[in-house]
Design a protein around this motif. Structure first.
Motif, PDB file in Angstrom:
ATOM      1  N   GLN A 129      19.081 -12.364   2.894  1.00 41.94           N
ATOM      2  CA  GLN A 129      18.810 -12.774   1.509  1.00 41.94           C
ATOM      3  C   GLN A 129      17.432 -13.405   1.384  1.00 41.94           C
ATOM      4  OE1 GLN A 129      21.958 -15.257   0.017  1.00 41.94           O
ATOM      5  NE2 GLN A 129      23.463 -13.606  -0.009  1.00 41.94           N
ATOM      6  N   VAL A 130      17.071 -14.254   2.337  1.00 41.79           N
ATOM      7  CA  VAL A 130      15.751 -14.890   2.282  1.00 41.79           C
ATOM      8  C   VAL A 130      14.659 -13.845   2.494  1.00 41.79           C
ATOM      9  CG1 VAL A 130      14.244 -16.636   3.313  1.00 41.79           C
ATOM     10  CG2 VAL A 130      16.697 -17.081   3.108  1.00 41.79           C
ATOM     11  N   ALA A 131      14.902 -12.881   3.390  1.00 38.56           N
ATOM     12  CA  ALA A 131      13.890 -11.854   3.686  1.00 38.56           C
ATOM     13  C   ALA A 131      13.561 -11.025   2.450  1.00 38.56           C
ATOM     14  CB  ALA A 131      14.376 -10.951   4.817  1.00 38.56           C
ATOM     15  N   ASN A 132      14.498 -10.913   1.511  1.00 32.72           N
ATOM     16  CA  ASN A 132      14.239 -10.149   0.286  1.00 32.72           C
ATOM     17  C   ASN A 132      13.118 -10.758  -0.548  1.00 32.72           C
ATOM     18  OD1 ASN A 132      16.225  -8.245   0.846  1.00 32.72           O
ATOM     19  ND2 ASN A 132      17.826  -9.421  -0.189  1.00 32.72           N
ATOM     20  N   TYR A 133      12.801 -12.039  -0.309  1.00 40.03           N
ATOM     21  CA  TYR A 133      11.741 -12.705  -1.068  1.00 40.03           C
ATOM     22  C   TYR A 133      10.384 -12.638  -0.365  1.00 40.03           C
ATOM     23  CZ  TYR A 133      15.519 -14.572  -3.931  1.00 40.03           C
ATOM     24  OH  TYR A 133      16.602 -14.705  -4.776  1.00 40.03           O
ATOM     25  N   CYS A 134      10.338 -11.984   0.800  1.00 39.64           N
ATOM     26  CA  CYS A 134       9.057 -11.808   1.488  1.00 39.64           C
ATOM     27  C   CYS A 134       8.237 -10.747   0.758  1.00 39.64           C
ATOM     28  CB  CYS A 134       9.273 -11.386   2.942  1.00 39.64           C
ATOM     29  SG  CYS A 134       9.962 -12.688   3.982  1.00 39.64           S
ATOM     30  N   THR A 135       6.923 -10.860   0.832  1.00 32.87           N
ATOM     31  CA  THR A 135       6.043  -9.931   0.115  1.00 32.87           C
ATOM     32  C   THR A 135       5.472  -8.841   1.013  1.00 32.87           C
ATOM     33  OG1 THR A 135       4.152 -11.392   0.499  1.00 32.87           O
ATOM     34  CG2 THR A 135       5.385 -11.716  -1.538  1.00 32.87           C
ATOM     35  N   ASN A 136       5.662  -8.926   2.329  1.00 28.55           N
ATOM     36  CA  ASN A 136       5.103  -7.915   3.216  1.00 28.55           C
ATOM     37  C   ASN A 136       5.983  -7.769   4.454  1.00 28.55           C
ATOM     38  OD1 ASN A 136       4.052  -9.954   5.262  1.00 28.55           O
ATOM     39  ND2 ASN A 136       2.888 -10.563   3.451  1.00 28.55           N
ATOM     40  N   SER A 137       5.706  -6.722   5.193  1.00 31.67           N
ATOM     41  CA  SER A 137       6.522  -6.421   6.369  1.00 31.67           C
ATOM     42  C   SER A 137       6.356  -7.461   7.470  1.00 31.67           C
ATOM     43  CB  SER A 137       6.149  -5.040   6.915  1.00 31.67           C
ATOM     44  OG  SER A 137       4.775  -5.011   7.290  1.00 31.67           O
ATOM     45  N   ILE A 138       5.180  -8.115   7.507  1.00 26.82           N
ATOM     46  CA  ILE A 138       4.953  -9.137   8.539  1.00 26.82           C
ATOM     47  C   ILE A 138       5.930 -10.291   8.343  1.00 26.82           C
ATOM     48  CG2 ILE A 138       3.258 -10.667   9.586  1.00 26.82           C
ATOM     49  CD1 ILE A 138       1.088  -8.873   8.360  1.00 26.82           C
ATOM     50  N   GLY A 139       6.056 -10.764   7.081  1.00 28.42           N
ATOM     51  CA  GLY A 139       6.980 -11.851   6.799  1.00 28.42           C
ATOM     52  C   GLY A 139       8.408 -11.473   7.120  1.00 28.42           C
ATOM     53  N   LYS A 140       8.794 -10.241   6.767  1.00 27.14           N
ATOM     54  CA  LYS A 140      10.167  -9.808   7.029  1.00 27.14           C
ATOM     55  C   LYS A 140      10.469  -9.744   8.517  1.00 27.14           C
ATOM     56  CE  LYS A 140      10.807  -7.249   2.721  1.00 27.14           C
ATOM     57  NZ  LYS A 140      11.061  -5.942   2.078  1.00 27.14           N
ATOM     58  N   SER A 141       9.513  -9.225   9.284  1.00 27.89           N
ATOM     59  CA  SER A 141       9.740  -9.167  10.732  1.00 27.89           C
ATOM     60  C   SER A 141       9.736 -10.562  11.350  1.00 27.89           C
ATOM     61  CB  SER A 141       8.662  -8.299  11.402  1.00 27.89           C
ATOM     62  OG  SER A 141       7.380  -8.877  11.227  1.00 27.89           O
ATOM     63  N   THR A 142       8.950 -11.487  10.750  1.00 30.36           N
ATOM     64  CA  THR A 142       8.906 -12.863  11.264  1.00 30.36           C
ATOM     65  C   THR A 142      10.219 -13.580  10.999  1.00 30.36           C
ATOM     66  OG1 THR A 142       6.516 -12.972  10.900  1.00 30.36           O
ATOM     67  CG2 THR A 142       7.674 -15.064  11.176  1.00 30.36           C
ATOM     68  N   ILE A 143      10.754 -13.418   9.779  1.00 36.30           N
ATOM     69  CA  ILE A 143      11.961 -14.163   9.422  1.00 36.30           C
ATOM     70  C   ILE A 143      13.186 -13.601  10.134  1.00 36.30           C
ATOM     71  CG2 ILE A 143      12.818 -12.883   7.413  1.00 36.30           C
ATOM     72  CD1 ILE A 143      13.016 -15.656   6.016  1.00 36.30           C
ATOM     73  N   GLU A 144      13.130 -12.351  10.546  1.00 35.73           N
ATOM     74  CA  GLU A 144      14.255 -11.795  11.304  1.00 35.73           C
ATOM     75  C   GLU A 144      14.420 -12.484  12.653  1.00 35.73           C
ATOM     76  OE1 GLU A 144      13.415  -7.671  11.513  1.00 35.73           O
ATOM     77  OE2 GLU A 144      14.042  -7.246   9.441  1.00 35.73           O
ATOM     78  N   GLN A 145      13.348 -13.094  13.141  1.00 36.73           N
ATOM     79  CA  GLN A 145      13.411 -13.811  14.423  1.00 36.73           C
ATOM     80  C   GLN A 145      13.731 -15.297  14.239  1.00 36.73           C
ATOM     81  OE1 GLN A 145      13.101 -11.727  16.976  1.00 36.73           O
ATOM     82  NE2 GLN A 145      12.651 -10.114  15.472  1.00 36.73           N
ATOM     83  N   LEU A 146      13.936 -15.724  12.984  1.00 42.99           N
ATOM     84  CA  LEU A 146      14.132 -17.153  12.703  1.00 42.99           C
ATOM     85  C   LEU A 146      15.478 -17.635  13.241  1.00 42.99           C
ATOM     86  CD1 LEU A 146      12.995 -19.658  11.204  1.00 42.99           C
ATOM     87  CD2 LEU A 146      14.268 -18.889   9.196  1.00 42.99           C
ATOM     88  N   LYS A 147      15.444 -18.710  14.015  1.00 48.41           N
ATOM     89  CA  LYS A 147      16.647 -19.335  14.549  1.00 48.41           C
ATOM     90  C   LYS A 147      16.616 -20.830  14.231  1.00 48.41           C
ATOM     91  CE  LYS A 147      18.047 -15.530  16.512  1.00 48.41           C
ATOM     92  NZ  LYS A 147      19.155 -14.763  15.900  1.00 48.41           N
ATOM     93  N   PRO A 148      17.778 -21.458  14.128  1.00 45.59           N
ATOM     94  CA  PRO A 148      17.816 -22.905  13.835  1.00 45.59           C
ATOM     95  C   PRO A 148      17.159 -23.721  14.942  1.00 45.59           C
ATOM     96  CG  PRO A 148      19.968 -21.884  13.474  1.00 45.59           C
ATOM     97  CD  PRO A 148      19.127 -20.863  14.166  1.00 45.59           C
TER      98      PRO A 148
END
Length: 787
Positions: free
Chosen positions: A18-37
């Motif tokens: 859901q958060v990745a849907n608010y990214c504006t580019n593929s770099i942000g999406k690939s970065t947030i996919e690696q996000l861990k607490p």
């Protein structure tokens, strides 16, 4: 690090999607996919503060410039190992550099224009490499359509000029053939086309020999042949040769640009990484805006306080908001209640909100919520909600619980759903109590749901443990999904059966089969629920009264503000009006003095006494009314001596001196002023202390029966009275046609001297002034030259 099993059980990946849907580019999406607490308080606070800065920026500028960013890391890696990049790859690199520069300028602008303190974004801005030189080099060689431009090099410009000239010659030759006398008969169409990178014309098959040359293609029917005539073969060869040279020059240019990229490849990696982090931060902020989330306060004490929290994966318009608090007075919550009542949703809400906060994502709760940072989070939550539980399901849950018991510590959050379910009720309840004792006893924060009635009393028998339940509306026979902390779940079987129509005698018989302890527990729960409802009603009434008081306070504040504004307006108007009155009085006084001076200077005209008095009266009338009233009151109050017959007085109404002839009544006197006798009120008379006759040579000018001396002695006078006397004395001296007068003020503190000289400085009929000579009194006397 949070275990992957817990992330999967709580559906953490769906939040990330859901958060990745608010990214504006593929770099942000690939970065947030690696996000861990994160698991340290400092790092979690940093992530949340970054998100909060992003939210502040979005509130001021809804459109943050992050367009034109590409994942250029593969291209940069290829350039690192000596590869030659294509024009489109180079343009993506240029576009990304340009986007980085625009974002850097945007941050600088918003910090200045909005006076916004955003230290984390400022730090990100400083981390972005400045590669404007490479951007300009690429843009000077490649256009927006990823074509190498003629200006890329002088050699390329020359080659392309020759190429265009040669192509023009070939086209002219072929065009002459298409316009020939037999062209319409021998050609399929009067056009020039290209086959195999050669210019050709479409010739009908039967006329092939007429044109000669080379056949490069034919139509599907075979009726048309695409022929390169002999007359243009050599010219086409030259075009091909030029194109080979063009390609070689383009490859050389791309090689040079790729070499430039190779030199700054590391900086490009950093740029992409930072831009991806910025996109993720802003995506979190946008998610929070869209879902009405808030930034929680974080602690390392295991304390959780969620206000009006909603499950983040449920529709926020449907999900019921709950207040959840534990971790200080009590560190364990045991939730009981019916199936599908919302117990599991409550566990997932706490777990997901904790994971979101530790990832720097705002949580779906009101401001003021607080969450803890845990080293580990464990969740044993099953989606099975049916009554029948197989042995394999129980075994699966128990394997997970055994793993949890091996790994958890005092800084862990443990979530158990339907603890001990799937086996014999007595054994299951006993296991649940033992497991809770173990986890709670070792200091972990724990939430558990259960159906077992034995656990309803668990919170009363253990310190720092509290019971909770999900509310069930017996009237509608449906759950309300509200969490009630402090109240264990009440069995509703009898009430539900009664409302569904089960005969009363069967229900009563059933009650007799339940034990005394069960009755007592149910009575206790009923009493607690009744107390809760009363408390909620009282709280609602208090909230209503508080709101009324708040509205009243706001109304009073508004009225007070309105009063203050009106007061300021009235004061401003009064000051303006007073200013106009004073200015008008000054103008009138100047007019009177000028008129009197002209009358005095007119040698052939005798100034009569009554004209002098009338002029004085006009001067008095010119003074503002407020000043005249105050002056009169002060004069009455300062009168220190009872008036007597023969006293010399000053008639304040006319500004003239006179002598008291006789008392006409209690408050009136007959006064002799020059040749006039007038009956005046005692309030208009001011006693004048007789002056000693000085033996000094004081020249006087006699006008009628009144003498005006050449000097004025102010020693011993009050400051205001002295200035008043000075002003009147100057007027008298002007009327007496004096050109030079002396004003004795003494030395003293110098205040009176300064006041007198300031008055002389402002007076329009005073030409100049100076201190007296030593023989005249020195600094204790001011000599005024009149005009």
């Amino acid at each position: 690090m949070i275990a992957e099993r817990a992330l999967k059980t709580l559906e953490y990946e769906k939040i990330i999607e859901q958060v990745a849907n608010y990214c504006t580019n593929s770099i942000g999406k690939s970065t947030i996919e690696q996000l861990k607490p994160e698991t340290t308080l400092e790092e979690v606070n940093r992530l949340l503060d970054e998100m909060d800065e992003g939210l502040a920026i979005l509130r001021l500028r809804s459109n943050v410039p992050l367009g034109g960013i590409f994942d250029i890391r593969p291209s940069a890696r290829r350039a690192q190992i000596g590869g030659v990049l294509s024009p489109s790859e180079l343009m993506e690199i240029s576009s990304t550099i340009r986007a980085s520069r625009i974002f850097r300028e945007f941050i600088e602008e918003i910090m200045i224009d909005e006076d916004l303190e955003i230290p984390y974004f400022e730090e990100k801005k400083e981390q972005l490499p400045i590669l404007t030189g490479l951007q300009h080099e690429i843009n000077s060689c490649i256009d927006d359509n990823a074509h190498v431009t003629d200006s890329a090099s002088s050699a390329l410009r020359t080659i392309r000029q020759q190429l265009r000239m040669q192509e023009g010659r070939v086209r002219e030759r072929l065009a002459s053939l298409t316009r020939g006398t037999n062209a319409a008969k021998m050609l399929s169409d009067s056009i020039i086309t290209i086959r195999n990178d050669r210019f050709v014309i479409p010739v009908k098959a039967e006329y092939r020999s007429h044109y000669g040359g080379v056949v490069h293609d034919q139509s599907s029917s075979g009726q048309t042949l695409y022929i390169e005539p002999d007359s243009v073969v050599q010219a086409n060869n030259e075009i091909h040769s030029l194109k080979v040279k063009e390609k070689a020059e383009i490859d050389r240019i791309l090689g040079v640009l790729s070499g430039m990229v190779q030199e700054v490849a590391h900086e490009l990696f950093v740029m992409v990484q930072v831009l991806g982090q910025i996109d993720v931060i802003l995506a979190k902020a946008k998610y929070g805006q869209a879902n009405k989330c808030s930034k929680p306060t974080m602690n390392a004490d295991g304390y959780i306080k969620l206000t009006a929290a909603r499950h983040p994966l449920l529709d926020r318009d449907i999900a019921v908001a709950n207040n959840i608090e534990f971790g200080r007075e009590f560190t364990a919550i045991v939730i009981t209640g019916p199936n599908t009542g919302g117990k599991t949703v409550t566990l997932k809400t706490v777990g997901l909100c904790t994971l979101m906060a530790q990832s720097g994502i705002p949580v779906p709760a009101l401001d003021g919520s607080e969450l803890a940072v845990f080293d580990q989070l464990f969740a044993d939550i099953g989606d099975e909600q049916s009554i029948e539980q197989s042995l394999s399901t129980f075994s699966s849950h128990m394997v997970n619980i055994v793993d949890i018991l091996k790994k958890f510590d005092e800084n862990s959050l443990v979530l158990f759903d339907e603890l001990g379910a799937g086996t014999d009720p007595q054994e299951g309840a006993a296991l649940a109590i033992s497991i809770l004792d173990e986890v709670h006893g070792r200091g972990a924060r724990v939430m558990a749901t259960t159906h077992y009635p034995e656990l309803k009393a668990y919170g009363f028998n253990r310190p720092a443990v509290v019971n909770a339940s999900v509310e069930f509306d017996v009237e509608t026979l449906s759950p309300t999904y509200r969490l009630l902390i402090g109240v264990p779940g009440r069995s509703n079987a009898f009430e539900i059966s009664k409302r569904l129509g089960l005969p009363e005698h069967i229900i009563e018989t059933s009650r007799s089969y339940t034990g005394t302890e069960t009755h007592e527990v149910e009575s206790m729960i009923a009493s607690l629920e009744e107390s809760r409802l009363k408390s909620e009603k009282d709280a609602e009434e208090s909230a209503r009264l508080l709101e009324e008081a708040r509205i009243l306070q706001a109304d009073l504040d508004a009225r007070l503000k309105e009063y203050d504004e009106l007061k300021e307006q009235l004061e401003a108007k009064a000051k303006e009006k007073a200013k106009k009155i004073v200015e008008e009085a000054k103008r009138e006084a100047e007019s009177v003095i000028d008129e009197l001076h002209k009358m005095q200077m007119n040698a052939h005209k005798v100034v009569k006494e009554h004209e002098i008095i009338e002029a004085r009266k006009r001067l008095e009338d010119a003074a503002p009314a407020e000043n005249k009233v105050l002056k009169k009151q002060r004069q009455i109050q300062e009168r220190a001596q009872q008036l007597q017959k023969g006293d010399e007085v000053k008639v304040t109404t006319y500004g003239q001196k006179g002598v008291l002839i006789e008392k006409a009544s209690d408050h009136e006197w007959v006064v002799q002023m020059g040749i006039l006798k007038m009956k005046l009120d005692e309030a208009d008379l001011e006693y004048i202390k007789p002056e000693k006759v000085k033996e000094s040579v004081n020249v006087t000018n006699v006008r009628g029966r009144e003498a005006v001396k050449l000097e004025l002695d102010l020693r011993g006078e009050r400051y205001e009275d002295a200035l008043y006397r000075t002003e009147k004395y100057i007027d008298d001296a002007l009327l007496s046609n004096y050109h030079r007068v002396s004003i004795i003020h003494g030395k003293g503190t110098g205040a009176l001297r300064k006041g007198v000289q300031d008055l002389l400085k402002r007076h329009p009929r005073v030409k100049s002034y100076h201190f007296g000579e030593a023989s005249e009194g020195g600094f204790g006397v001011t000599i005024a030259e009149l005009k």
